[in-house]
Write an enzyme that holds these catalytic residues in place. Structure first.
Site, PDB file in Angstrom:
ATOM      1  N   CYS A   9      24.716  57.056 -81.676  1.00  0.00           N
ATOM      2  CA  CYS A   9      25.048  57.899 -81.318  1.00  0.00           C
ATOM      3  C   CYS A   9      25.883  58.351 -82.278  1.00  0.00           C
ATOM      4  O   CYS A   9      27.121  59.616 -81.741  1.00  0.00           O
ATOM      5  CB  CYS A   9      25.757  58.293 -79.652  1.00  0.00           C
ATOM      6  SG  CYS A   9      24.879  57.606 -78.773  1.00  0.00           S
ATOM      7  N   HIS A  63      31.389  62.032 -78.320  1.00  0.00           N
ATOM      8  CA  HIS A  63      30.339  62.282 -77.866  1.00  0.00           C
ATOM      9  C   HIS A  63      30.192  62.486 -76.917  1.00  0.00           C
ATOM     10  O   HIS A  63      30.747  62.044 -76.202  1.00  0.00           O
ATOM     11  CB  HIS A  63      30.120  60.558 -78.959  1.00  0.00           C
ATOM     12  CG  HIS A  63      28.450  60.345 -77.897  1.00  0.00           C
ATOM     13  ND1 HIS A  63      27.909  61.421 -78.938  1.00  0.00           N
ATOM     14  CD2 HIS A  63      27.940  59.575 -77.374  1.00  0.00           C
ATOM     15  CE1 HIS A  63      26.811  60.632 -78.242  1.00  0.00           C
ATOM     16  NE2 HIS A  63      26.709  59.623 -77.547  1.00  0.00           N
ATOM     17  N   ASN A  85      23.564  63.744 -73.105  1.00  0.00           N
ATOM     18  CA  ASN A  85      23.708  63.478 -73.778  1.00  0.00           C
ATOM     19  C   ASN A  85      22.353  63.466 -75.500  1.00  0.00           C
ATOM     20  O   ASN A  85      21.599  62.401 -75.015  1.00  0.00           O
ATOM     21  CB  ASN A  85      23.251  61.269 -74.070  1.00  0.00           C
ATOM     22  CG  ASN A  85      23.935  60.648 -74.688  1.00  0.00           C
ATOM     23  OD1 ASN A  85      23.857  61.126 -76.584  1.00  0.00           O
ATOM     24  ND2 ASN A  85      24.242  59.465 -75.019  1.00  0.00           N
TER      25      ASN A  85
HETATM   26  O1  UT7 Z   1      25.550  57.542 -75.796  1.00  0.00           O
HETATM   27  C1  UT7 Z   1      25.790  55.475 -76.286  1.00  0.00           C
HETATM   28  C2  UT7 Z   1      25.645  55.549 -75.538  1.00  0.00           C
HETATM   29  N1  UT7 Z   1      25.432  55.294 -74.117  1.00  0.00           N
HETATM   30  C3  UT7 Z   1      26.088  55.194 -73.254  1.00  0.00           C
HETATM   31  O2  UT7 Z   1      27.865  55.649 -73.139  1.00  0.00           O
HETATM   32  C4  UT7 Z   1      26.022  55.243 -71.346  1.00  0.00           C
HETATM   33  C5  UT7 Z   1      27.188  54.414 -71.036  1.00  0.00           C
HETATM   34  N2  UT7 Z   1      26.734  54.202 -69.879  1.00  0.00           N
HETATM   35  C6  UT7 Z   1      27.259  54.863 -68.765  1.00  0.00           C
HETATM   36  O3  UT7 Z   1      26.711  56.096 -69.191  1.00  0.00           O
HETATM   37  C7  UT7 Z   1      27.081  54.620 -67.535  1.00  0.00           C
HETATM   38  O4  UT7 Z   1      26.371  52.931 -67.208  1.00  0.00           O
HETATM   39  C8  UT7 Z   1      24.986  55.123 -66.328  1.00  0.00           C
HETATM   40  C9  UT7 Z   1      25.670  56.257 -66.592  1.00  0.00           C
HETATM   41  C10 UT7 Z   1      24.116  54.990 -67.660  1.00  0.00           C
HETATM   42  C11 UT7 Z   1      24.869  54.388 -64.969  1.00  0.00           C
HETATM   43  O5  UT7 Z   1      26.571  54.371 -64.926  1.00  0.00           O
HETATM   44  P1  UT7 Z   1      26.641  53.231 -63.775  1.00  0.00           P
HETATM   45  O6  UT7 Z   1      28.323  54.044 -63.363  1.00  0.00           O
HETATM   46  O7  UT7 Z   1      27.478  52.485 -65.199  1.00  0.00           O
HETATM   47  O8  UT7 Z   1      26.017  52.333 -62.904  1.00  0.00           O
HETATM   48  P2  UT7 Z   1      24.949  51.187 -63.176  1.00  0.00           P
HETATM   49  O9  UT7 Z   1      24.280  51.360 -63.806  1.00  0.00           O
HETATM   50  O10 UT7 Z   1      26.313  50.496 -63.176  1.00  0.00           O
HETATM   51  O11 UT7 Z   1      24.098  51.561 -61.603  1.00  0.00           O
HETATM   52  C12 UT7 Z   1      25.152  51.219 -59.668  1.00  0.00           C
HETATM   53  C13 UT7 Z   1      24.613  51.256 -59.682  1.00  0.00           C
HETATM   54  C14 UT7 Z   1      23.291  50.429 -58.761  1.00  0.00           C
HETATM   55  O12 UT7 Z   1      22.819  50.672 -57.810  1.00  0.00           O
HETATM   56  P3  UT7 Z   1      23.634  48.931 -56.846  1.00  0.00           P
HETATM   57  O13 UT7 Z   1      22.652  48.148 -57.839  1.00  0.00           O
HETATM   58  O14 UT7 Z   1      24.825  48.722 -57.263  1.00  0.00           O
HETATM   59  O15 UT7 Z   1      22.653  49.152 -55.136  1.00  0.00           O
HETATM   60  C15 UT7 Z   1      21.659  50.828 -59.030  1.00  0.00           C
HETATM   61  O16 UT7 Z   1      20.867  50.805 -59.128  1.00  0.00           O
HETATM   62  O17 UT7 Z   1      24.132  53.004 -58.764  1.00  0.00           O
HETATM   63  C16 UT7 Z   1      22.676  53.100 -59.015  1.00  0.00           C
HETATM   64  N3  UT7 Z   1      22.394  53.868 -60.296  1.00  0.00           N
HETATM   65  C17 UT7 Z   1      21.624  54.702 -59.093  1.00  0.00           C
HETATM   66  N4  UT7 Z   1      21.422  55.341 -58.322  1.00  0.00           N
HETATM   67  C18 UT7 Z   1      21.109  57.056 -58.971  1.00  0.00           C
HETATM   68  C19 UT7 Z   1      21.809  53.497 -61.339  1.00  0.00           C
HETATM   69  N5  UT7 Z   1      21.287  54.729 -61.633  1.00  0.00           N
HETATM   70  C20 UT7 Z   1      21.239  55.704 -60.413  1.00  0.00           C
HETATM   71  C21 UT7 Z   1      20.237  57.149 -61.033  1.00  0.00           C
HETATM   72  N6  UT7 Z   1      20.917  57.114 -59.986  1.00  0.00           N
HETATM   73  N7  UT7 Z   1      20.181  57.394 -61.794  1.00  0.00           N
END
Ligand code: UT7
Length: 338
Positions: A122, A262, A292
């Site tokens: 990225c 980004h 992204n």
């Molecule tokens: O491009 C350069 C590199 N990439 C980045 O900079 C991306 C950085 N990361 C992020 O943007 C975020 O971590 C994400 C958008 C990918 C994910 O968001 P998050 O707030 O970090 O979610 P998480 O992975 O901590 O998951 C929280 C909860 C989980 O459920 P439980 O375990 O708390 O019950 C996930 O299973 O949200 C759940 N979850 C979803 N729910 C609905 C994860 N993805 C989804 C989804 N829809 N798409």
């Protein structure tokens, strides 16, 4: 004699027509528009569909680069044979080799250019822009095309809801030429931390794990991301490096016209802008429409918002991504767009 600087003298871009919105995604994986919008700021992304010229092939990243560069050349009144160098930043090259930049060079008829790819995930465009600038600043070359392009849909697992929601496809290009005044690229800070490998990677297809039936069965050709961990690193590093470039160049918040970050997650962008003391109206953001696009995000912002830039504007670019790689670049915008 003052230092020779590299100036961005034009921008071209391309996004595919197909729109994959949050509602369509919610039919592929268990998610919903509310979750995606509130956690990331993304509403829709573009997906490159369609077949290539050879049997069994699809349209690749080069296809998007071609349109972006053709627009760039037309807008800047540049002939393909005038280009000295083409750099393509991408993690989704058409092939492992030859480079996508070589393919683009042939597609656009830039017969006097040399060309190569550069991979910093990225942060790829930022790294490529800083690299391209060196060829201008050395006095060796006069016209360098820097492209950020990714067909992320080619490495995204549309059954992995944690990853598939953020990525999209797109490409944009800039022309670098010697600055005729004090505008252009002023400074940059680039950083890497290879211990980030475990959190953001594509496991198979390289020399450590060549493609096999097993790697396909294990879904190891897709991008893997431990989202929450990457998020933490992204927030602190992107904000820190942006603050660092401001301090190094004695820039106060009021001096900055635009932050072009980004576009991975709106919350990462907001944290960076906060740290820099910038209000939302100084932050360029199109994440809601394109998601992204990896190396494509920063130049796609240039392309989308080109008319907002005024000659002399202080612009700060910031990125964070796989590697880990991250950095910030400070430039003075070089033209008023018509
Ligand atoms: O491009 C350069 C590199 N990439 C980045 O900079 C991306 C950085 N990361 C992020 O943007 C975020 O971590 C994400 C958008 C990918 C994910 O968001 P998050 O707030 O970090 O979610 P998480 O992975 O901590 O998951 C929280 C909860 C989980 O459920 P439980 O375990 O708390 O019950 C996930 O299973 O949200 C759940 N979850 C979803 N729910 C609905 C994860 N993805 C989804 C989804 N829809 N798409």
């Amino acid at each position: 004699m003052s230092k020779l600087r590299a100036a961005i003298t034009g921008v071209g871009g391309y996004v595919p027509d197909y729109v994959l919105d949050n509602n369509e995604l919610s039919k592929l994986v268990e998610t919903n528009d509310e979750w995606i919008t509130s956690r990331t700021g993304i509403k829709e992304r573009r997906i490159l569909k369609g077949k290539g010229d050879f049997e069994g092939e699809l349209l690749g990243t080069s296809h998007m680069c071609k349109f972006a560069v053709e627009e760039l050349l037309q807008k800047t009144n540049t002939k393909p044979e005038e280009i000295d160098l083409i750099l393509v930043a991408t993690v989704t090259p058409d092939y492992i080799f030859p480079s996508t930049a070589n393919i683009v060079q042939d597609m656009i008829g830039a017969k006097n250019a040399f060309s190569y790819d550069l991979q910093a995930a990225c942060s790829g465009f930022l790294y490529a822009l800083a690299t391209g600038a060196q060829f201008i600043e050395s006095g060796k070359y006069k016209k360098v095309v820097v492209i950020g392009a990714d067909k992320m849909s080619s490495i995204i697992d549309y059954s992995d809801r944690k990853t598939c929601i953020i990525f999209g496809d797109g490409a944009a290009a800039v022309l670098l030429e010697p600055s005729i005044d004090e505008t252009g690229i002023q400074d940059f800070i680039l950083k890497s931390d290879g211990s980030g490998l475990q959190y953001l990677n594509c496991k198979a297809g390289g020399s450590r794990k060549p493609a096999s039936h097993e790697t396909v069965d294990n879904r190891e050709h897709y991008a893997f991301q431990e989202g929450a961990t990457v998020f933490k690193y992204a927030v602190s590093n992107m904000a820190d490096v942006s603050a660092e470039i401001m301090e190094k160049n004695h820039l106060k918040s009021d001096d900055i016209a635009w932050l072009v970050p980004h576009q991975a997650n709106k919350r990462i962008i907001d944290a960076t802008a906060d740290r820099m003391g910038l209000s939302a109206d100084k932050v360029m953001m199109n994440i809601e429409r394109y998601g992204n696009t990896t190396a494509g995000t920063i130049p796609l912002c240039f392309w989308d918002f080109e008319k907002k830039f005024k000659k002399g504007d202080n612009v700060v670019l910031a990125a964070f991504g796989g590697g880990f790689t991250w950095g910030s670049l400070y430039l003075k915008w070089s033209y008023d767009s018509k």
